[in-house]
Scaffold this motif. Structure first.
Motif, PDB file in Angstrom:
ATOM      1  N   GLN A 102       0.832  -1.209   0.000  1.00 39.93           N
ATOM      2  CA  GLN A 102       0.000   0.000   0.000  1.00 39.93           C
ATOM      3  C   GLN A 102       0.868   1.262   0.000  1.00 39.93           C
ATOM      4  O   GLN A 102       0.560   2.232  -0.691  1.00 39.93           O
ATOM      5  N   LEU A 103       1.955   1.246   0.770  1.00 38.52           N
ATOM      6  CA  LEU A 103       2.870   2.389   0.773  1.00 38.52           C
ATOM      7  C   LEU A 103       3.418   2.650  -0.627  1.00 38.52           C
ATOM      8  O   LEU A 103       3.521   3.789  -1.074  1.00 38.52           O
ATOM      9  N   ARG A 104       3.746   1.582  -1.322  1.00 39.48           N
ATOM     10  CA  ARG A 104       4.271   1.703  -2.687  1.00 39.48           C
ATOM     11  C   ARG A 104       3.235   2.319  -3.615  1.00 39.48           C
ATOM     12  O   ARG A 104       3.551   3.195  -4.435  1.00 39.48           O
ATOM     13  N   ILE A 105       1.979   1.901  -3.506  1.00 40.24           N
ATOM     14  CA  ILE A 105       0.926   2.468  -4.356  1.00 40.24           C
ATOM     15  C   ILE A 105       0.767   3.965  -4.078  1.00 40.24           C
ATOM     16  O   ILE A 105       0.661   4.768  -5.007  1.00 40.24           O
ATOM     17  N   PHE A 106       0.762   4.351  -2.801  1.00 30.03           N
ATOM     18  CA  PHE A 106       0.687   5.777  -2.482  1.00 30.03           C
ATOM     19  C   PHE A 106       1.826   6.530  -3.151  1.00 30.03           C
ATOM     20  O   PHE A 106       1.630   7.599  -3.727  1.00 30.03           O
ATOM     21  N   ARG A 107       3.034   5.998  -3.075  1.00 34.74           N
ATOM     22  CA  ARG A 107       4.188   6.668  -3.691  1.00 34.74           C
ATOM     23  C   ARG A 107       4.028   6.767  -5.208  1.00 34.74           C
ATOM     24  O   ARG A 107       4.385   7.780  -5.798  1.00 34.74           O
ATOM     25  N   TYR A 108       3.509   5.715  -5.843  1.00 33.48           N
ATOM     26  CA  TYR A 108       3.294   5.737  -7.296  1.00 33.48           C
ATOM     27  C   TYR A 108       2.371   6.884  -7.696  1.00 33.48           C
ATOM     28  O   TYR A 108       2.509   7.456  -8.770  1.00 33.48           O
ATOM     29  N   PHE A 109       1.430   7.220  -6.827  1.00 39.32           N
ATOM     30  CA  PHE A 109       0.457   8.259  -7.139  1.00 39.32           C
ATOM     31  C   PHE A 109       0.822   9.613  -6.548  1.00 39.32           C
ATOM     32  O   PHE A 109      -0.007  10.511  -6.457  1.00 39.32           O
ATOM     33  N   GLY A 110       2.069   9.774  -6.131  1.00 37.46           N
ATOM     34  CA  GLY A 110       2.555  11.087  -5.726  1.00 37.46           C
ATOM     35  C   GLY A 110       2.362  11.444  -4.268  1.00 37.46           C
ATOM     36  O   GLY A 110       2.554  12.588  -3.888  1.00 37.46           O
ATOM     37  N   VAL A 111       1.956  10.481  -3.424  1.00 33.10           N
ATOM     38  CA  VAL A 111       1.851  10.740  -1.991  1.00 33.10           C
ATOM     39  C   VAL A 111       3.130  10.224  -1.369  1.00 33.10           C
ATOM     40  O   VAL A 111       3.394   9.028  -1.344  1.00 33.10           O
ATOM     41  N   ASP A 112       3.951  11.153  -0.897  1.00 34.76           N
ATOM     42  CA  ASP A 112       5.241  10.800  -0.319  1.00 34.76           C
ATOM     43  C   ASP A 112       5.030  10.365   1.128  1.00 34.76           C
ATOM     44  O   ASP A 112       4.589  11.152   1.951  1.00 34.76           O
ATOM     45  N   VAL A 113       5.306   9.103   1.420  1.00 32.25           N
ATOM     46  CA  VAL A 113       5.088   8.550   2.756  1.00 32.25           C
ATOM     47  C   VAL A 113       6.442   8.267   3.381  1.00 32.25           C
ATOM     48  O   VAL A 113       7.264   7.555   2.816  1.00 32.25           O
ATOM     49  N   GLU A 114       6.665   8.840   4.567  1.00 31.38           N
ATOM     50  CA  GLU A 114       7.932   8.619   5.260  1.00 31.38           C
ATOM     51  C   GLU A 114       7.662   8.508   6.752  1.00 31.38           C
ATOM     52  O   GLU A 114       6.640   8.960   7.255  1.00 31.38           O
ATOM     53  N   ALA A 115       8.574   7.896   7.492  1.00 33.20           N
ATOM     54  CA  ALA A 115       8.403   7.701   8.931  1.00 33.20           C
ATOM     55  C   ALA A 115       8.601   9.022   9.665  1.00 33.20           C
ATOM     56  O   ALA A 115       9.478   9.802   9.330  1.00 33.20           O
ATOM     57  N   SER A 116       7.770   9.265  10.673  1.00 31.88           N
ATOM     58  CA  SER A 116       7.914  10.455  11.500  1.00 31.88           C
ATOM     59  C   SER A 116       8.629  10.091  12.791  1.00 31.88           C
ATOM     60  O   SER A 116       8.923   8.926  13.048  1.00 31.88           O
ATOM     61  N   ALA A 117       8.889  11.063  13.618  1.00 35.63           N
ATOM     62  CA  ALA A 117       9.616  10.853  14.859  1.00 35.63           C
ATOM     63  C   ALA A 117       8.879   9.913  15.816  1.00 35.63           C
ATOM     64  O   ALA A 117       9.509   9.180  16.572  1.00 35.63           O
ATOM     65  N   ASP A 118       7.541   9.902  15.797  1.00 38.25           N
ATOM     66  CA  ASP A 118       6.794   9.048  16.710  1.00 38.25           C
ATOM     67  C   ASP A 118       6.474   7.686  16.119  1.00 38.25           C
ATOM     68  O   ASP A 118       5.692   6.933  16.658  1.00 38.25           O
ATOM     69  N   GLY A 119       7.091   7.351  14.968  1.00 39.00           N
ATOM     70  CA  GLY A 119       6.926   6.034  14.385  1.00 39.00           C
ATOM     71  C   GLY A 119       5.795   5.931  13.380  1.00 39.00           C
ATOM     72  O   GLY A 119       5.661   4.936  12.686  1.00 39.00           O
ATOM     73  N   ASP A 120       4.936   6.950  13.283  1.00 37.03           N
ATOM     74  CA  ASP A 120       3.876   6.937  12.287  1.00 37.03           C
ATOM     75  C   ASP A 120       4.448   7.314  10.932  1.00 37.03           C
ATOM     76  O   ASP A 120       5.211   8.269  10.847  1.00 37.03           O
ATOM     77  N   PRO A 121       4.099   6.582   9.882  1.00 34.13           N
ATOM     78  CA  PRO A 121       4.494   7.072   8.570  1.00 34.13           C
ATOM     79  C   PRO A 121       3.713   8.349   8.270  1.00 34.13           C
ATOM     80  O   PRO A 121       2.505   8.367   8.398  1.00 34.13           O
ATOM     81  N   GLY A 122       4.411   9.405   7.932  1.00 37.33           N
ATOM     82  CA  GLY A 122       3.765  10.661   7.574  1.00 37.33           C
ATOM     83  C   GLY A 122       3.611  10.734   6.072  1.00 37.33           C
ATOM     84  O   GLY A 122       4.402  10.164   5.332  1.00 37.33           O
TER      85      GLY A 122
END
Length: 107
Positions: free
Chosen positions: A83-103
């Motif tokens: 799912q993270l990969r699909i978001f990235r394919y469609f231009g939603v940049d997902v990265e880990a935040s300081a509290d462990g949540d992917p932002g």
């Protein structure tokens, strides 16, 4: 539009809104969630997918498209690599935040 097969529960954690999803996340669920996000006034939102038992790729792609231009700071929990990969394919940049949540930020 068909009825969503996913349920949504909103609650507050500190100064951010958490939307917990449960069930099957499909295209109808993505449209409903995108509408909910448009009505949210909190600057920080958390989408918690940890109770979603099944993801339709079209649902993820539909939500990614709906996030374009959003002005919320968005965090996502409970997503798998696919799912993270699909978001990235469609231009939603997902990265880990300081509290462990992917932002996520839509570009």
């Amino acid at each position: 539009m068909p009825e969503s097969s996913c349920t949504f529960h909103s609650e507050h954690e500190g100064d951010r809104t958490v939307i917990r999803l449960c069930g099957t996340f499909d295209r109808a669920s993505a449209f409903e969630l995108a509408q909910r996000l448009e009505g949210e006034h909190d600057h920080e939102l958390v989408l918690d997918f940890s109770l979603v038992r099944e993801f339709a790729d079209l649902g993820v792609a539909t939500l990614a498209h709906g996030l374009a231009g959003a002005d919320h700071r968005l965090f996502m929990r409970g997503l798998r690599q696919h799912q993270l990969r699909i978001f990235r394919y469609f231009g939603v940049d997902v990265e880990a935040s300081a509290d462990g949540d992917p932002g996520a930020t839509a570009s």
